[in-house]
Design a protein around this motif. Structure first.
Motif, short mmCIF file in Angstrom:
data_model
loop_
_atom_site.label_atom_id
_atom_site.label_comp_id
_atom_site.label_asym_id
_atom_site.label_seq_id
_atom_site.Cartn_x
_atom_site.Cartn_y
_atom_site.Cartn_z
N LEU A 125 6.05 3.52 0.78
CA LEU A 125 5.63 4.57 -0.16
C LEU A 125 5.80 5.92 0.52
CD1 LEU A 125 4.38 5.57 -2.82
CD2 LEU A 125 2.12 5.09 -1.84
N VAL A 126 6.68 6.74 -0.04
CA VAL A 126 6.96 8.05 0.54
C VAL A 126 6.90 9.10 -0.57
CG1 VAL A 126 8.57 9.41 1.94
CG2 VAL A 126 8.54 6.92 2.16
N THR A 127 6.20 10.19 -0.32
CA THR A 127 6.10 11.28 -1.29
C THR A 127 6.74 12.55 -0.72
OG1 THR A 127 3.96 12.10 -0.46
CG2 THR A 127 3.90 10.29 -2.06
N ASP A 128 6.80 13.58 -1.55
CA ASP A 128 7.30 14.89 -1.11
C ASP A 128 8.71 14.81 -0.52
OD1 ASP A 128 4.83 16.59 -1.60
OD2 ASP A 128 4.02 15.11 -0.21
N ILE A 129 9.56 14.01 -1.12
CA ILE A 129 10.94 13.87 -0.64
C ILE A 129 11.80 14.94 -1.31
CG2 ILE A 129 12.93 12.35 -0.42
CD1 ILE A 129 11.02 9.99 -0.88
N PRO A 130 12.36 15.87 -0.57
CA PRO A 130 13.23 16.88 -1.18
C PRO A 130 14.49 16.24 -1.77
CG PRO A 130 12.55 17.52 1.05
CD PRO A 130 12.19 16.08 0.88
N GLY A 131 14.94 16.80 -2.87
CA GLY A 131 16.15 16.29 -3.48
C GLY A 131 17.35 16.34 -2.56
N HIS A 162 6.80 12.59 3.10
CA HIS A 162 5.46 12.30 3.62
C HIS A 162 5.19 10.81 3.42
CE1 HIS A 162 1.34 12.73 4.78
NE2 HIS A 162 0.87 12.41 3.58
N VAL A 163 5.10 10.08 4.53
CA VAL A 163 4.97 8.62 4.47
C VAL A 163 3.51 8.23 4.28
CG1 VAL A 163 5.37 6.46 5.68
CG2 VAL A 163 7.01 8.34 5.93
N LEU A 164 3.23 7.58 3.14
CA LEU A 164 1.89 7.06 2.90
C LEU A 164 1.76 5.60 3.32
CD1 LEU A 164 1.03 8.61 -0.61
CD2 LEU A 164 0.49 9.48 1.67
N THR A 165 2.85 4.86 3.18
CA THR A 165 2.92 3.49 3.68
C THR A 165 4.24 3.32 4.40
OG1 THR A 165 1.60 2.58 1.84
CG2 THR A 165 2.95 1.03 3.07
N GLY A 166 4.16 3.05 5.71
CA GLY A 166 5.37 2.87 6.48
C GLY A 166 6.16 1.66 6.01
N TYR A 167 7.45 1.70 6.24
CA TYR A 167 8.34 0.63 5.78
C TYR A 167 7.95 -0.72 6.38
CZ TYR A 167 12.62 -2.13 5.26
OH TYR A 167 13.53 -3.12 4.97
N MET A 168 7.79 -1.71 5.50
CA MET A 168 7.51 -3.09 5.89
C MET A 168 8.71 -3.94 5.50
SD MET A 168 4.37 -2.88 7.09
CE MET A 168 3.82 -4.57 7.11
N ARG A 169 9.27 -4.67 6.46
CA ARG A 169 10.46 -5.47 6.19
C ARG A 169 10.19 -6.54 5.13
NH1 ARG A 169 10.58 -5.49 12.12
NH2 ARG A 169 12.23 -4.07 12.85
N PRO A 170 11.19 -6.88 4.34
CA PRO A 170 11.05 -7.98 3.38
C PRO A 170 10.89 -9.31 4.13
CG PRO A 170 12.90 -6.57 2.79
CD PRO A 170 12.47 -6.17 4.17
N THR A 171 9.77 -9.99 3.93
CA THR A 171 9.50 -11.25 4.62
C THR A 171 8.96 -12.29 3.65
OG1 THR A 171 7.35 -10.36 5.27
CG2 THR A 171 9.11 -10.21 6.89
N PRO A 172 9.79 -12.83 2.78
CA PRO A 172 9.31 -13.85 1.84
C PRO A 172 8.78 -15.07 2.60
CG PRO A 172 11.52 -13.08 1.26
CD PRO A 172 11.23 -12.55 2.61
N PRO A 173 7.64 -15.62 2.18
CA PRO A 173 7.11 -16.81 2.86
C PRO A 173 8.03 -18.01 2.68
CG PRO A 173 5.44 -15.76 1.47
CD PRO A 173 6.75 -15.13 1.12
N PRO A 174 7.96 -18.97 3.59
CA PRO A 174 8.77 -20.19 3.43
C PRO A 174 8.43 -20.90 2.12
CG PRO A 174 7.82 -20.06 5.64
CD PRO A 174 7.18 -18.97 4.84
N ARG A 175 9.44 -21.50 1.53
CA ARG A 175 9.30 -22.33 0.33
C ARG A 175 8.70 -21.56 -0.85
NH1 ARG A 175 7.92 -25.00 4.69
NH2 ARG A 175 5.70 -24.59 4.38
N SER A 176 8.91 -20.27 -0.90
CA SER A 176 8.41 -19.48 -2.03
C SER A 176 9.53 -19.01 -2.95
CB SER A 176 7.61 -18.27 -1.53
OG SER A 176 8.43 -17.36 -0.82
N GLY A 177 10.75 -19.43 -2.67
CA GLY A 177 11.88 -19.07 -3.51
C GLY A 177 12.31 -17.63 -3.32
N TYR A 178 13.11 -17.16 -4.25
CA TYR A 178 13.59 -15.78 -4.18
C TYR A 178 12.49 -14.80 -4.56
CZ TYR A 178 18.54 -16.80 -3.47
OH TYR A 178 19.75 -17.19 -2.94
N HIS A 179 12.45 -13.68 -3.85
CA HIS A 179 11.55 -12.57 -4.18
C HIS A 179 12.38 -11.37 -4.58
CE1 HIS A 179 7.52 -13.77 -2.26
NE2 HIS A 179 8.29 -14.86 -2.23
N ARG A 180 11.88 -10.63 -5.57
CA ARG A 180 12.50 -9.37 -5.95
C ARG A 180 11.90 -8.25 -5.10
NH1 ARG A 180 10.78 -9.54 -12.05
NH2 ARG A 180 9.05 -10.61 -11.01
#
Length: 209
Positions: free
Chosen positions: A120-126, A137-155
């Motif tokens: 989640l990032v705000t105040d991003i100039p065009g 302005h970073v409100l939530t730092g980037y978290m890598r996509p980590t789908p749990p095992p045997r949970s199928g595809y995640h969007r």
């Protein structure tokens, strides 16, 4: 006759060698071919506005499945940092809000923890969105996509909002404590973000599956 036989044998060997070179690898040999598959019609409808999400080697992964070849899924989950995000239509004089969420936590069949907030990032100039090198302005730092095992595809859904002028956007103390079960719609409504100006998504699953 011996000379003729030798010539025929040589021609036969050459033909066999040439034929062998044209054959695909044996079934137990690893394939070097990497297939990139676009999303189904239903999932592809989410991709609007030509928003690009760019990872190393893969390029723009918007509206596609992350392929299993070359350990791309594992590297996305374990190695790669935040992607470049580019929106060529961004207006230089405006600021934007970027959201990356997983609506399929812990699985698409049972999404009881949607939305899982990955970025989640705000105040991003065009101007930054036009080049793809966003800071803001970073409100939530980037978290890598980590789908749990045997949970199928995640969007993994990336949404870009135009930030209202002079609007200070922040997470509540409760939102800062947890990434899961985030009420994204309430957040968008509270800060009057409206509809996203652009959105895209990619699908991936646990890298060992």
């Amino acid at each position: 006759m011996k000379l003729l036989g030798a010539v025929l044998l040589a021609v036969g060997l050459l033909s066999t060698a040439a034929w062998g070179e044209q054959q695909p690898p044996w079934p137990d040999e690893p394939s070097r071919t990497c297939f990139f598959q676009i999303l189904s019609d239903q999932d592809s409808e989410f991709c609007r506005g030509h928003l690009e999400i760019i990872y190393p080697e893969l390029g723009d992964v918007g509206c596609m499945y992350i392929p299993v070849c070359h350990q791309y899924r594992r590297r996305m989950s374990r190695e790669w940092g935040s992607p470049r995000v580019r929106y060529a239509k961004a207006e230089k004089s405006k600021k934007y809000v970027l959201v990356l969420v997983d609506p399929d936590a812990p699985s698409r069949a049972d999404p009881k923890n949607r939305f899982w907030r990955h970025w989640l990032v705000t105040d991003i100039p065009g101007t930054e969105l036009r080049t793809g090198d966003i800071k803001g302005h970073v409100l939530t730092g980037y978290m890598r996509p980590t789908p749990p095992p045997r949970s199928g595809y995640h969007r993994y859904q990336l949404l870009l909002y135009e930030q209202p002028a002079h609007e200070a956007i922040a997470l509540s103390p409760q939102e800062r404590v947890s990434l899961g079960a985030w009420a994204m719609e309430s957040f968008v409504e509270h800060f009057r973000l409206g509809s996203p100006v652009a959105s895209t998504q990619f699908l991936t699953k646990h890298y060992e599956e």
